[in-house]
Write an enzyme that holds these catalytic residues in place. Structure first.
Site, mmCIF file in Angstrom:
data_model
loop_
_atom_site.group_PDB
_atom_site.id
_atom_site.type_symbol
_atom_site.label_atom_id
_atom_site.label_comp_id
_atom_site.label_asym_id
_atom_site.label_seq_id
_atom_site.Cartn_x
_atom_site.Cartn_y
_atom_site.Cartn_z
ATOM 1 N N CYS A 9 -8.431 2.363 -5.745
ATOM 2 C CA CYS A 9 -8.518 1.744 -7.071
ATOM 3 C C CYS A 9 -8.639 2.782 -8.177
ATOM 4 C CB CYS A 9 -9.704 0.784 -7.122
ATOM 5 S SG CYS A 9 -9.987 0.070 -8.750
ATOM 6 N N CYS B 274 -5.748 0.513 -9.311
ATOM 7 C CA CYS B 274 -6.033 -0.322 -10.478
ATOM 8 C C CYS B 274 -6.217 0.457 -11.775
ATOM 9 C CB CYS B 274 -7.305 -1.135 -10.235
ATOM 10 S SG CYS B 274 -7.456 -1.847 -8.597
ATOM 11 N N GLY C 132 10.926 -3.314 -3.087
ATOM 12 C CA GLY C 132 9.798 -4.153 -2.703
ATOM 13 C C GLY C 132 9.774 -5.439 -3.493
ATOM 14 N N VAL D 106 6.518 -5.122 -8.397
ATOM 15 C CA VAL D 106 6.751 -5.761 -9.697
ATOM 16 C C VAL D 106 6.065 -4.985 -10.806
ATOM 17 C CG1 VAL D 106 6.252 -7.844 -11.048
ATOM 18 C CG2 VAL D 106 7.129 -8.048 -8.719
ATOM 19 N N GLU E 262 -6.790 -7.980 -0.381
ATOM 20 C CA GLU E 262 -6.796 -6.549 -0.657
ATOM 21 C C GLU E 262 -6.951 -6.338 -2.163
ATOM 22 O OE1 GLU E 262 -3.589 -4.513 1.292
ATOM 23 O OE2 GLU E 262 -3.888 -5.582 3.169
#
Length: 546
Positions: free
Chosen positions: A58, A63, A209, A215, A349
């Site tokens: 992350c 993230c 993907g 995306v 996840e």
């Protein structure tokens, strides 16, 4: 858990310093447990990551840097490109330029500060941090091949080890991007981890993907002006209709077709090759070729990092993909070994899920709360697409599979005021809202948003859905005007708002209904009352005996 009375050096050894491992270590230490945390550090000399870095995926390659890039990309596309709104609002920007190196420098510095904060917080909680590669030797023992703080590969040549023994061992090793088993994948492609190492902005990129990472990465590159192609093997990205609502995906595809990237559906790579000019060509299983890329990024999924750490040797059950099989309390089939986060079979996840699960695990093991666990019901999540997706609860398909004909739906697609003056009316970014509800009381079991600031809107509404709100409760709430969020409680203020289930008669808000029985006392008040009664009874008993 268990009746082990053996004295160990530690109460808990945690393998992995990401969101889950860090959260469990800190929470356990706050309860007074003696905790050791093993983290493998950062990169090998070879440049191949063996662990994302202190703080885990992350913070380092997930993230945090993604949101920084998404924010910058969103700002850039608002003043340049198909989604540009500056001109229509009378704002003259001039020669718009974007410098990848400047953004990368700021992003990397931010990530470094966040990673260092993890180290400081571990120190504050008295957690013993051991850098190196961990391997389970038995259900209570972890051997660490030490990394002395220099480049890991060099440090590990010495073979220095340390053995840690604990009552419990918690496995939080996370996952890493997968490679397809096709020619040229490892030679000519990067993964989503490698994206953060790019020193220059790609001129022409392919992202392979269909999941949320693909995306997101394709959207960021496209918004920055990279000629980007998103290649997915199905008809659409995010094609799992039990996970992503079909209406939202349909509208996302419309936005992609309007604003980029270029979507190539029903296409599976068969190989990657270097052309004479140094660019990369992608060949597909149907015989087509996509050429001229200076960057090809693989985002086809992630695999758990559970190999070669001694799990099988200790008898820990793994599924066929290598995920640690756990129950709702993060317990494996070995009583002293637990696991949580992206390496487990839990199916979520997500950083907040790992962190919430970790804290409840600490409460359970050392805080005297043996019932404490995370409920995996109604977990909100966000996809930082362009525009972003926010969702909580069930998709329409999932709700119909569970509740059948009792399911009802309210949906709306509209252009927000933020894009009212887009110079090209056909390029206005749209917002799509969808409520999925069940039964005569129309209890909301799913809420889905595609549109600007969906990531911020969904959090507050997730609380309402978690608490069992109904459509009637939404109708009874005063909207914030003019916002797109108010449409979620009124759906355009049209005929659906304020009407009964059949949308024929007006419906009073709950508090105006004479049959509405407002709770007399809250749970907290009831608990306090019970405690006071118990104290009075105890005192009375002592008085009578006296």
């Amino acid at each position: 858990m268990g009746g082990d009375t053996t004295t160990y050096e530690f109460d808990l050894v945690v393998i992995g310093g990401g969101s889950g491992g860090s959260g469990a270590a800190r929470r356990s230490a706050l309860w007074g447990a003696k905790v050791a945390l093993v983290d493998c550090g950062f990169d090998f000399e070879t440049g191949i990551r063996r662990g994302a870095g202190v703080g885990g995926t992350c913070v380092n390659v997930g993230c945090i840097p993604k949101k920084l890039m998404f924010t910058a990309a969103s700002l850039y596309e608002s003043i340049h490109g198909h989604a540009e709104v500056a001109t229509g609002n009378g704002i003259t920007v001039g020669d718009v330029k974007f410098d990848w190196a400047t953004l990368k420098k700021g992003r990397d510095a931010y990530v470094d500060r966040a990673s260092n904060a993890y180290k400081r917080n571990w120190g504050k909680e008295g957690i013993e941090v051991v850098l190196g590669m961990a391997k389970l030797k038995d259900p209570h023992t972890v051997e660490v091949l030490l990394n002395d703080g220099e480049q890991m590969q060099r440090a590990m040549r010495s073979g220095a080890t340390r053995t840690l023994a604990a009552k419990y061992v918690l496995v939080c090793v996370g996952g890493a991007p997968s490679y397809p088993d096709v020619p040229g994948a490892r030679e000519y492609c990067i993964t989503s981890d490698g994206f953060w190492d790019l020193e220059k902005q790609p001129t022409k990129a392919a992202v392979i993907g269909a999941g949320y990472i693909a995306v997101e990465m394709a959207g960021i590159l496209s918004a920055f002006g990279t000629e980007t192609t998103l290649v997915c093997r199905g008809k659409t990205p995010l094609r799992n209709k039990m996970e992503f609502d079909g209406t939202i995906v349909e509208k996302l595809v419309e936005e992609i077709n309007n604003h980029g990237p270029t979507l190539v559906p029903n296409s599976t790579p068969a190989g990657f090759f270097e052309a004479e000019d140094g660019t990369i060509t992608v060949s597909t299983t149907d015989g087509a070729t996509l050429a001229g890329f200076d960057c090809v990024m693989l985002a086809i999924g992630r695999a758990p990092l559970t190999q070669d750490i001694g799990l099988k040797e200790c008898g820990v059950a793994l599924d066929k993909k290598g995920y640690v099989i756990v129950d709702e309390f993060e317990r494996t089939n070995i009583p002293s070994i637990l696991a949580l986060g992206d390496c487990t079979s839990s199916g979520w996840e997500l950083t907040p899920v790992a962190l919430s699960t970790a804290r409840r695990l600490g409460d359970r093991l050392f805080g005297g709360a043996p019932w404490s666990r995370l409920s995996y019901d109604k977990i909100p999540t966000v996809v930082f697409s362009h525009p972003p997706i926010g969702q909580v609860g069930l998709t329409e398909d999932a709700a119909r599979a569970e509740f059948g004909d009792a399911v009802g739906v309210d949906a709306l697609t509209a252009g927000g005021m933020g894009f009212a003056f887009n110079p090209d009316p056909a390029k206005k970014v749209k917002t799509t809202l969808k409520l999925v509800h069940v039964g005569d009381d129309r209890r909301i079991v799913g809420l889905h948003i595609l549109g600007p600031f969906a990531d911020e809107m969904i959090q507050g509404f997730a609380v309402a859905v978690q608490m069992g709100a109904t459509v009637r409760d939404f109708h009874a709430t005063v909207g914030l005007h003019p916002t797109m969020a108010e449409e979620i409680i009124s759906f355009g203020g049209g005929r659906a708002w304020g009407l009964d289930k059949d949308r024929k008669k007006p419906e009073r808000p709950p508090y105006a209904d004479p049959t509405y029985a407002k709770p007399v006392i809250s749970l907290a008040q009831a608990s306090l009352g019970a405690a006071l009664l118990a104290a009075l009874a105890f005192a009375a008993g002592r008085f009578i005996k006296a």
